[in-house]
Motif scaffolding. Structure first.
Motif, PDB file in Angstrom:
ATOM      1  N   ASP A  38       0.564 -28.613 -26.245  1.00 13.73           N
ATOM      2  CA  ASP A  38       0.121 -28.176 -27.565  1.00 13.73           C
ATOM      3  C   ASP A  38      -0.413 -26.734 -27.513  1.00 13.73           C
ATOM      4  N   PRO A  39       0.253 -25.788 -28.183  1.00 13.40           N
ATOM      5  CA  PRO A  39      -0.169 -24.375 -28.119  1.00 13.40           C
ATOM      6  C   PRO A  39      -1.609 -24.149 -28.587  1.00 13.40           C
ATOM      7  N   ALA A  40      -2.057 -24.938 -29.581  1.00 14.53           N
ATOM      8  CA  ALA A  40      -3.432 -24.760 -30.083  1.00 14.53           C
ATOM      9  C   ALA A  40      -4.441 -25.148 -28.992  1.00 14.53           C
ATOM     10  N   LEU A  41      -4.102 -26.186 -28.253  1.00 14.75           N
ATOM     11  CA  LEU A  41      -4.985 -26.635 -27.159  1.00 14.75           C
ATOM     12  C   LEU A  41      -4.998 -25.603 -26.025  1.00 14.75           C
ATOM     13  N   LEU A  42      -3.833 -25.041 -25.747  1.00 13.13           N
ATOM     14  CA  LEU A  42      -3.738 -23.997 -24.712  1.00 13.13           C
ATOM     15  C   LEU A  42      -4.596 -22.793 -25.085  1.00 13.13           C
ATOM     16  N   ALA A  43      -4.515 -22.420 -26.368  1.00 18.64           N
ATOM     17  CA  ALA A  43      -5.300 -21.272 -26.839  1.00 18.64           C
ATOM     18  C   ALA A  43      -6.789 -21.570 -26.697  1.00 18.64           C
ATOM     19  N   ARG A  44      -7.179 -22.791 -26.978  1.00 17.13           N
ATOM     20  CA  ARG A  44      -8.584 -23.217 -26.859  1.00 17.13           C
ATOM     21  C   ARG A  44      -9.017 -23.188 -25.386  1.00 17.13           C
ATOM     22  N   GLU A  45      -8.145 -23.680 -24.499  1.00 17.13           N
ATOM     23  CA  GLU A  45      -8.483 -23.676 -23.063  1.00 17.13           C
ATOM     24  C   GLU A  45      -8.694 -22.243 -22.569  1.00 17.13           C
ATOM     25  N   LEU A  46      -7.822 -21.345 -23.018  1.00 15.06           N
ATOM     26  CA  LEU A  46      -7.934 -19.940 -22.607  1.00 15.06           C
ATOM     27  C   LEU A  46      -9.263 -19.356 -23.093  1.00 15.06           C
ATOM     28  N   LYS A  47      -9.587 -19.582 -24.343  1.00 19.94           N
ATOM     29  CA  LYS A  47     -10.816 -19.036 -24.932  1.00 19.94           C
ATOM     30  C   LYS A  47     -12.063 -19.612 -24.254  1.00 19.94           C
ATOM     31  N   ASP A  48     -12.033 -20.910 -23.997  1.00 21.46           N
ATOM     32  CA  ASP A  48     -13.206 -21.575 -23.424  1.00 21.46           C
ATOM     33  C   ASP A  48     -13.421 -21.262 -21.949  1.00 21.46           C
ATOM     34  N   SER A  49     -12.426 -20.632 -21.318  1.00 23.38           N
ATOM     35  CA  SER A  49     -12.543 -20.361 -19.875  1.00 23.38           C
ATOM     36  C   SER A  49     -13.449 -19.167 -19.588  1.00 23.38           C
ATOM     37  N   PHE A  50     -13.702 -18.349 -20.597  1.00 21.06           N
ATOM     38  CA  PHE A  50     -14.472 -17.123 -20.392  1.00 21.06           C
ATOM     39  C   PHE A  50     -15.533 -17.013 -21.483  1.00 21.06           C
ATOM     40  N   SER A  51     -16.530 -16.154 -21.256  1.00 20.00           N
ATOM     41  CA  SER A  51     -17.551 -15.991 -22.287  1.00 20.00           C
ATOM     42  C   SER A  51     -16.907 -15.344 -23.517  1.00 20.00           C
ATOM     43  N   GLU A  52     -17.519 -15.540 -24.660  1.00 15.50           N
ATOM     44  CA  GLU A  52     -16.973 -14.989 -25.896  1.00 15.50           C
ATOM     45  C   GLU A  52     -16.891 -13.461 -25.811  1.00 15.50           C
ATOM     46  N   LYS A  53     -17.960 -12.869 -25.213  1.00 18.66           N
ATOM     47  CA  LYS A  53     -18.016 -11.406 -25.094  1.00 18.66           C
ATOM     48  C   LYS A  53     -16.847 -10.884 -24.263  1.00 18.66           C
ATOM     49  N   LEU A  54     -16.618 -11.541 -23.114  1.00 14.41           N
ATOM     50  CA  LEU A  54     -15.551 -11.088 -22.221  1.00 14.41           C
ATOM     51  C   LEU A  54     -14.179 -11.332 -22.859  1.00 14.41           C
ATOM     52  N   TYR A  55     -14.029 -12.487 -23.491  1.00 12.81           N
ATOM     53  CA  TYR A  55     -12.761 -12.811 -24.157  1.00 12.81           C
ATOM     54  C   TYR A  55     -12.439 -11.760 -25.220  1.00 12.81           C
ATOM     55  N   ASN A  56     -13.450 -11.410 -26.017  1.00 14.99           N
ATOM     56  CA  ASN A  56     -13.219 -10.425 -27.086  1.00 14.99           C
ATOM     57  C   ASN A  56     -12.974  -9.025 -26.535  1.00 14.99           C
ATOM     58  N   HIS A  57     -13.569  -8.744 -25.377  1.00 16.34           N
ATOM     59  CA  HIS A  57     -13.431  -7.421 -24.766  1.00 16.34           C
ATOM     60  C   HIS A  57     -12.040  -7.224 -24.126  1.00 16.34           C
ATOM     61  N   ALA A  58     -11.458  -8.299 -23.631  1.00 16.18           N
ATOM     62  CA  ALA A  58     -10.205  -8.193 -22.862  1.00 16.18           C
ATOM     63  C   ALA A  58      -9.079  -7.619 -23.719  1.00 16.18           C
TER      64      ALA A  58
END
Ligand SMILES: Cc1cc2nc3c(=O)[nH]c(=O)nc-3n(C[C@H](O)[C@H](O)[C@H](O)COP(=O)(O)O)c2cc1C
Length: 161
Positions: free
Chosen positions: A89-109
């Motif tokens: 499920d692509p939505a679940l994959l996207a969630r796993e990717l986001k949850d693997s890192f802090s919000e700050k780092l995810y947004n910065h990447a």
């Protein structure tokens, strides 16, 4: 451009992506396992790539901790993030990717990608096999995304804004 790729893996696909990315990136590129090797000081690099793989919804704890400890430094660098993960499920994959890192780092990447996955049935232990059986996975699969790796390399080669 000097790049450091730091990866975590259990069965080798996140490592494979790290070494393939190395061949696609310009300049000097060093690759280190966060689980098995000493990671050099980040100050020596312009660009940092962090990559791991997902088991039961979570990235390797060592990589998560590394990203947390080095967050201040990482936020000063050009950063790319990737995961290897097999959920259909692509939505679940996207969630796993986001949850693997802090919000700050995810947004910065500048780039964050799901790099596909590999499952080698012959390398799994009984527990891993039975977990996959419950998810309906019975065969080995090899689906790492060359396209994602090209996209990551292209984004990292763009001038830093
Ligand atoms: C026991 C087991 C559990 C897994 N759990 C997940 C999961 O929760 N979500 C997911 O997207 N992929 C899951 N996967 C797929 C792996 O993330 C995928 O095979 C990945 O390529 C493994 O990376 P590695 O070779 O770097 O360890 C699981 C695989 C195994 C064997």
């Amino acid at each position: 451009m000097k790049t450091l790729i730091v990866y975590g893996t259990r069965h080798g696909s996140a490592k494979k992506v790290a070494y393939r990315l190395r061949t696609k990136l310009p300049g000097e590129v060093h690759v280190r396992s966060v689980m098995k090797e000493r990671v050099p000081p980040l100050r020596d690099y312009d660009t940092i790539v962090l990559g791991g793989s997902i088991y039961m919804g979570k990235i390797q704890e060592e990589l998560r901790q590394f990203a947390e400890e080095k967050e201040t430094e990482l936020l000063q660098k050009k950063v790319a993030l990737y995961i290897c993960a097999g959920e259909p499920d692509p939505a679940l994959l996207a969630r796993e990717l986001k949850d693997s890192f802090s919000e700050k780092l995810y947004n910065h990447a500048v780039v964050k990608e799901v790099a596909g996955h590999e499952i080698h049935m012959d390398q799994l232990n009984l527990l891993e096999k039975s977990i996959l059986r419950m998810k309906g996975v019975k065969r080995s699969t090899y689906q790492l995304s060359e396209e994602m790796m090209d996209h990551t390399a292209d984004k990292l080669a763009e001038p830093h804004s």
